[in-house]
Design an enzyme around this catalytic site. Structure first.
Site, mmCIF file in Angstrom:
data_model
loop_
_atom_site.group_PDB
_atom_site.id
_atom_site.type_symbol
_atom_site.label_atom_id
_atom_site.label_comp_id
_atom_site.label_asym_id
_atom_site.label_seq_id
_atom_site.Cartn_x
_atom_site.Cartn_y
_atom_site.Cartn_z
ATOM 1 N N GLU A 144 21.239 -20.399 -30.787
ATOM 2 C CA GLU A 144 21.041 -19.112 -31.440
ATOM 3 C C GLU A 144 19.647 -18.555 -31.198
ATOM 4 O OE1 GLU A 144 22.547 -17.830 -35.147
ATOM 5 O OE2 GLU A 144 23.585 -19.728 -35.504
ATOM 6 N N ARG A 145 19.611 -17.274 -30.932
ATOM 7 C CA ARG A 145 18.349 -16.560 -30.791
ATOM 8 C C ARG A 145 17.505 -16.730 -32.049
ATOM 9 N NH1 ARG A 145 18.417 -9.988 -30.720
ATOM 10 N NH2 ARG A 145 19.590 -10.456 -32.622
ATOM 11 N N ASN A 195 25.192 -8.190 -32.783
ATOM 12 C CA ASN A 195 24.042 -8.877 -32.199
ATOM 13 C C ASN A 195 24.460 -9.360 -30.805
ATOM 14 O OD1 ASN A 195 25.826 -10.803 -33.151
ATOM 15 N ND2 ASN A 195 24.286 -12.160 -33.970
ATOM 16 N N CYS A 245 25.071 -11.683 -38.989
ATOM 17 C CA CYS A 245 25.285 -13.124 -38.985
ATOM 18 C C CYS A 245 26.624 -13.389 -39.666
ATOM 19 C CB CYS A 245 24.151 -13.831 -39.727
ATOM 20 S SG CYS A 245 24.330 -15.627 -39.764
ATOM 21 N N ASN A 249 28.374 -16.234 -40.295
ATOM 22 C CA ASN A 249 28.364 -17.261 -41.331
ATOM 23 C C ASN A 249 27.480 -16.845 -42.502
ATOM 24 O OD1 ASN A 249 30.105 -19.168 -40.145
ATOM 25 N ND2 ASN A 249 28.466 -19.955 -38.857
ATOM 26 N N CYS A 283 28.304 -20.900 -35.498
ATOM 27 C CA CYS A 283 27.856 -19.512 -35.378
ATOM 28 C C CYS A 283 29.082 -18.620 -35.486
ATOM 29 C CB CYS A 283 27.131 -19.287 -34.056
ATOM 30 S SG CYS A 283 26.570 -17.580 -33.813
ATOM 31 N N GLY A 284 29.126 -17.781 -36.520
ATOM 32 C CA GLY A 284 30.286 -16.934 -36.740
ATOM 33 C C GLY A 284 30.425 -15.834 -35.709
ATOM 34 N N THR A 285 29.328 -15.101 -35.456
ATOM 35 C CA THR A 285 29.402 -14.053 -34.433
ATOM 36 C C THR A 285 29.625 -14.673 -33.058
ATOM 37 O OG1 THR A 285 26.980 -14.049 -34.244
ATOM 38 C CG2 THR A 285 27.981 -12.392 -35.694
ATOM 39 N N ASN A 311 15.946 -14.790 -38.951
ATOM 40 C CA ASN A 311 16.083 -16.041 -38.221
ATOM 41 C C ASN A 311 14.985 -17.018 -38.642
ATOM 42 O OD1 ASN A 311 18.255 -15.179 -36.380
ATOM 43 N ND2 ASN A 311 16.692 -13.800 -35.547
#
Length: 284
Positions: free
Chosen positions: A221-222, A170, A91, A93, A230-232, A82
């Site tokens: 996002e963290r 995640n 991740c 993406n 954000c994909g996830t 990150n």
């Protein structure tokens, strides 16, 4: 296993993005690059560095202790960091951008191949890039998990919402809101209670359901802050819909649109743009 040695004065890099969620790719096939949290923060700084939401260090599984057990099934490991220097497990993406980079750089042939992550193996499908079109990249995200606990609340701006804990490799807290402006500017992390639900931090999605298979969201996002995609997080938002049906969902975010296909076994395939936009050398 390769031992880390003195790193080079300059390091090759590539810059890519998936729906505006941007990353620095650092090729490190032999696992020789000792990347500190300070290095990551300096590189990701948008004024004094290259600028990115995170870093993808591409290292061969045989050269990395975290991925050695997966070397029989994948050649490359995604060491995701990150922007604040912390490690990330997965991740959506980022792994598509890494897949695009590996194909464009000639490290992997176009088509379907596995990549190792801290959340396990993920399979990507990357088409060959043409002169004027990068083409979408698809990743098999596996099955979402809703491990609990219940009673999670997310607060941002002047409002609060109930949220659902979704694990996509995640952690995510998904809150459905009436309007995407309601969370405010998201310059500060949303407050999530109880704090014990996410001892290592959490990515928060604010979601508007626009139709049976149509969502829009913003995400904090963290370890990064608000990102353009954000994909996830998109997958977590789909998973949070009660009784979600098999089919293809469209998720719109500030940086672009992603597509999530929910299969009969509950697993998800994430498809969206992934492009390498620059490459060069950076001084470490």
């Amino acid at each position: 296993m390769t031992t880390l040695v003195a790193r080079p004065a300059v390091q090759p890099f590539a810059k890519g993005h998936g729906a505006g969620n941007d990353f620095i790719v650092l090729p490190d096939p032999d696992g020789r690059l000792a990347l500190s949290a300070a290095d990551v923060m300096r590189l990701c700084d948008r004024r004094t560095g290259i600028g990115a939401d995170g870093i993808l260090r591409a290292v061969r599984c045989t050269a990395n202790s975290e991925a050695a057990a997966l070397a029989a099934d994948a050649d490359w490991f995604m060491d995701y960091r990150n922007a604040d220097g912390t490690q990330g497990q997965m991740c959506g993406n980022g792994i598509r951008v890494l897949g695009r980079y590996l194909v464009d750089a000639g490290h992997c042939p176009p088509g379907t191949f596995a990549l190792a992550t801290r959340a396990g193996l993920r399979t990507v499908h990357v088409t060959r890039r043409s002169a004027d079109f990068d083409g979408p990249v698809t990743v098999d995200m596996g099955k979402p998990h809703l491990p609990g606990p219940t009673g999670i609340t997310v607060s941002a701006g002047e409002r609060a919402w109930p949220a659902l804990h979704v694990d996509m490799g995640n952690p995510h807290a998904v809150a459905f809101v009436g309007d995407l402006t309601h969370p405010g500017d998201l310059t500060s992390p949303p407050v999530v209670t109880p704090a014990s639900a996410y001892p290592h931090g959490v990515t928060v999605e604010f979601v508007v359901r626009r139709g049976p298979y149509d969502l829009a969201l913003r995400v904090h996002e963290r370890g990064v802050g608000e990102t353009r995609a954000c994909g996830t997080g998109a997958c977590a938002a789909v998973a949070a819909i009660l009784h979600n049906a098999v089919g293809t969902y469209t998720v719109a975010m500030p940086g672009g649109q992603l597509s999530i296909a929910v299969l009969a076994d509950g697993s998800m395939k994430l498809t969206g743009p992934a492009a390498i936009v620059a490459s060069g050398m950076v001084r470490l």
